[in-house]
Write an enzyme that holds these catalytic residues in place. Structure first.
Site, PDB file in Angstrom:
ATOM      1  N   ASP A 143       0.821  -1.209   0.000  1.00  0.00           N
ATOM      2  CA  ASP A 143       0.000   0.000   0.000  1.00  0.00           C
ATOM      3  C   ASP A 143       0.860   1.266   0.000  1.00  0.00           C
ATOM      4  O   ASP A 143       2.017   1.264   0.430  1.00  0.00           O
ATOM      5  CB  ASP A 143      -0.874   0.043   1.264  1.00  0.00           C
ATOM      6  CG  ASP A 143      -2.005  -0.965   1.233  1.00  0.00           C
ATOM      7  OD1 ASP A 143      -1.998  -1.849   0.359  1.00  0.00           O
ATOM      8  OD2 ASP A 143      -2.889  -0.873   2.102  1.00  0.00           O
ATOM      9  N   ASP A 144       0.234   2.353  -0.444  1.00  0.00           N
ATOM     10  CA  ASP A 144       0.656   3.745  -0.203  1.00  0.00           C
ATOM     11  C   ASP A 144       1.717   4.289  -1.152  1.00  0.00           C
ATOM     12  O   ASP A 144       2.051   5.460  -1.086  1.00  0.00           O
ATOM     13  CB  ASP A 144       1.160   3.955   1.237  1.00  0.00           C
ATOM     14  CG  ASP A 144       0.053   3.844   2.261  1.00  0.00           C
ATOM     15  OD1 ASP A 144      -1.095   3.581   1.854  1.00  0.00           O
ATOM     16  OD2 ASP A 144       0.326   4.032   3.459  1.00  0.00           O
TER      17      ASP A 144
ATOM     18  N   HIS B 117      -5.816   3.038  -4.291  1.00  0.00           N
ATOM     19  CA  HIS B 117      -5.800   3.265  -2.838  1.00  0.00           C
ATOM     20  C   HIS B 117      -6.244   4.704  -2.526  1.00  0.00           C
ATOM     21  O   HIS B 117      -5.815   5.269  -1.529  1.00  0.00           O
ATOM     22  CB  HIS B 117      -4.406   2.971  -2.289  1.00  0.00           C
ATOM     23  CG  HIS B 117      -4.344   2.779  -0.798  1.00  0.00           C
ATOM     24  ND1 HIS B 117      -5.282   2.051  -0.078  1.00  0.00           N
ATOM     25  CD2 HIS B 117      -3.446   3.219   0.129  1.00  0.00           C
ATOM     26  CE1 HIS B 117      -4.942   2.060   1.199  1.00  0.00           C
ATOM     27  NE2 HIS B 117      -3.851   2.768   1.356  1.00  0.00           N
TER      28      HIS B 117
ATOM     29  N   HIS C 246      -5.929   9.460   0.302  1.00  0.00           N
ATOM     30  CA  HIS C 246      -5.890   8.600   1.489  1.00  0.00           C
ATOM     31  C   HIS C 246      -6.746   9.110   2.641  1.00  0.00           C
ATOM     32  O   HIS C 246      -6.310   9.161   3.790  1.00  0.00           O
ATOM     33  CB  HIS C 246      -4.434   8.423   1.942  1.00  0.00           C
ATOM     34  CG  HIS C 246      -4.174   7.143   2.677  1.00  0.00           C
ATOM     35  ND1 HIS C 246      -4.432   6.982   4.017  1.00  0.00           N
ATOM     36  CD2 HIS C 246      -3.667   5.944   2.272  1.00  0.00           C
ATOM     37  CE1 HIS C 246      -4.082   5.761   4.398  1.00  0.00           C
ATOM     38  NE2 HIS C 246      -3.625   5.107   3.340  1.00  0.00           N
TER      39      HIS C 246
ATOM     40  N   TYR D  53      -7.135   2.509   5.772  1.00  0.00           N
ATOM     41  CA  TYR D  53      -7.525   2.066   7.119  1.00  0.00           C
ATOM     42  C   TYR D  53      -8.550   0.934   7.103  1.00  0.00           C
ATOM     43  O   TYR D  53      -9.121   0.603   8.146  1.00  0.00           O
ATOM     44  CB  TYR D  53      -8.105   3.224   7.952  1.00  0.00           C
ATOM     45  CG  TYR D  53      -7.389   4.526   7.798  1.00  0.00           C
ATOM     46  CD1 TYR D  53      -6.188   4.766   8.463  1.00  0.00           C
ATOM     47  CD2 TYR D  53      -7.883   5.520   6.960  1.00  0.00           C
ATOM     48  CE1 TYR D  53      -5.518   5.958   8.308  1.00  0.00           C
ATOM     49  CE2 TYR D  53      -7.226   6.706   6.787  1.00  0.00           C
ATOM     50  CZ  TYR D  53      -6.034   6.920   7.461  1.00  0.00           C
ATOM     51  OH  TYR D  53      -5.376   8.109   7.291  1.00  0.00           O
TER      52      TYR D  53
ATOM     53  N   HIS E 203       3.380  -2.372   3.352  1.00  0.00           N
ATOM     54  CA  HIS E 203       3.506  -1.032   2.764  1.00  0.00           C
ATOM     55  C   HIS E 203       4.859  -0.832   2.100  1.00  0.00           C
ATOM     56  O   HIS E 203       5.864  -1.389   2.542  1.00  0.00           O
ATOM     57  CB  HIS E 203       3.328   0.036   3.855  1.00  0.00           C
ATOM     58  CG  HIS E 203       1.955   0.040   4.456  1.00  0.00           C
ATOM     59  ND1 HIS E 203       1.578  -0.829   5.446  1.00  0.00           N
ATOM     60  CD2 HIS E 203       0.871   0.792   4.176  1.00  0.00           C
ATOM     61  CE1 HIS E 203       0.314  -0.608   5.761  1.00  0.00           C
ATOM     62  NE2 HIS E 203      -0.143   0.364   5.009  1.00  0.00           N
TER      63      HIS E 203
HETATM   64 ZN   LIG Z   1      -2.805   3.251   3.041  1.00  0.00          ZN
END
Ligand SMILES: [Zn+2]
Length: 429
Positions: free
Chosen positions: A165-166, A216, A220, A258, A316
């Site tokens: 993620d991210d 994603h 965010h 989340y 991540h």
């Molecule tokens: Zn995230």
């Protein structure tokens, strides 16, 4: 320390860090990597002259106009490409009308539940009095209080889903080196503004490595806290930049930041954009700044357990410690008899894949033609901003009441650091 306190601490540290511009900036891409990218891109360009979409959900109609009517896709990383997207939270009064029309039609048809928005607190989200997050009508995945059958939670038996993620962010480079060296495909749940800020890393994951790309969100946020129109914008722009930067591909999957999703948000993603949410059934806690040893230890414990269901592990590409923890744990998968596959590919039905408009990245495509060409790649390595701070990760590591996710009763979904990474990108772009 409570999760609320942890969030406040990390927020404070991050803001202090940003204020002094203590930011790691991505270095230039080596010539060898650049040549490899162009070479691979040529291979990818060997697709049909026209790109095709299935008619499922007719989602392609939402993404045709801006690109094709204007004469093609801007080169990834070019000024025209950068200028095509919001630099921060999208202005919900300027959304493409086709998105808004489809949302309004879904609401009118009664397919978007009228669930009140949550309020964001320091510890997560709160519904108004009388609204039960664990009720079948709401079915919030946050805190794992409700597990909707419309979401993906588990991998097939004996498999480990590989996804991050991210990104894309500065630590992604080391991760991509490792994945490539191990011939391991992965799914990248990308944040839109991080794609905007790091086009070289996006190109590397997609065009050079052939990895799967999923959504994603754009900045965010807690999605259940947003009005319908803002949920629409967060998903739509992230799909748009991926679409425009991959020759017209549309991702099939998204992951709510989340794990904050309920039946209203879930329905907008499905009814308007035909996307399915992938949650997870284990959390390394890497988002807390946990040490590589701790991440490795968590994973080892799960690998020693039953092979049913398979593992979808929350990881991540956010910090050096996240990446290091994965790299140290990676040999354990095979050593313990597990197979590893990119998340979006792994959970797709046979004959399906990570995209809505093709069976896989390079295979035959079906459905109605929409035209389009694979966009040219522009290297921007001298100017790509990155958004992760070493000091932020280090600060988080000093204060982590990390809970195991295996029992699905703890509260590990609060990826504070992940959110702040996106927030930092927002501030810096
Ligand atoms: Zn995230």
């Amino acid at each position: 320390m409570s999760s609320s306190s942890l969030r406040l601490l990390v927020t404070s540290v991050l803001l202090a860090t940003v204020s002094v511009f203590d930011v790691v900036v991505a270095g230039p891409v080596a010539n060898g990597a650049l040549q490899e990218r162009h070479h691979s891109h040529e291979m990818r360009s060997a697709l049909p002259g026209s790109w095709f979409h299935t008619e499922e959900g007719e989602v392609h109609k939402l993404f045709r106009r801006q690109n094709l009517d204007a004469g093609g896709y801007p080169a990834v990383g070019s000024p025209a490409w950068t200028a095509a997207y919001p630099s921060g939270t999208p202005d919900n009064t300027k959304l493409p009308q086709a998105w808004v029309d489809k949302l309004n039609a879904a609401v009118a048809a009664g397919t978007i539940p009228n669930i009140p928005q949550t309020t964001v607190t320091n510890g997560g989200t709160v519904y108004p009095n009388g609204v039960q997050r664990d009720s079948p009508e709401v079915c919030s995945a946050d805190d794992f209080v409700c597990r909707s059958p419309d979401d993906v939670w588990d991998a097939p038996n004996g498999t480990v889903a590989i996804g991050f993620d991210d990104g894309p962010l500065q630590p992604s480079g080391q991760l991509y080196d490792f994945l490539a060296a191990n011939n391991q495909k992965a799914t990248h749940f990308y944040i839109g503004i991080n794609i905007l800020g790091n086009p070289d890393l996006f190109n590397r994951a997609y065009a050079t490595m052939g990895d799967d790309i999923a959504v994603h969100t754009w900045t965010h946020p807690y999605m259940t806290s947003l009005a319908n129109i803002d949920v629409l914008a967060q998903l739509g722009y992230t799909m748009q930049i991926i679409h425009d930067s991959t020759g017209g591909r549309l991702p099939r999957y998204w992951r709510p930041p989340y794990g904050d999703i309920d039946n209203r948000v879930r329905a907008i993603a499905k009814q308007v954009f035909n996307m399915t949410a992938i949650i997870w059934n284990h959390d390394t806690g890497d988002w807390t700044g946990a040490s590589p040893d701790k991440i490795k230890g968590e994973i080892q414990g799960w690998l020693n357990g039953p092979k049913s269901p398979g593992l979808i592990i929350l990881e991540h590409e956010l910090s050096a410690s996240c990446v290091q923890g994965f790299m140290e744990a990676y040999p354990l998968f095979a050593q313990n008899g597990w197979t590893t596959t990119s998340t979006a590919t792994l959970v797709s039905a046979p004959g399906s894949g990570p995209w809505q408009n093709a069976a896989n990245n390079t295979g035959p495509v079906t459905g109605a033609a929409v035209g389009g060409v694979v966009p040219a790649i522009v290297t921007t390595s001298s100017s790509a901003p990155a958004t992760t701070t070493n000091s932020t990760a280090a600060a988080a590591a000093t204060s982590t009441p990390k809970k195991s996710r295996a029992d699905q009763t703890s509260r590990p979904v609060a990826m504070t650091l992940a959110a702040l990474s996106g927030f930092a990108a927002l501030l810096l772009l």
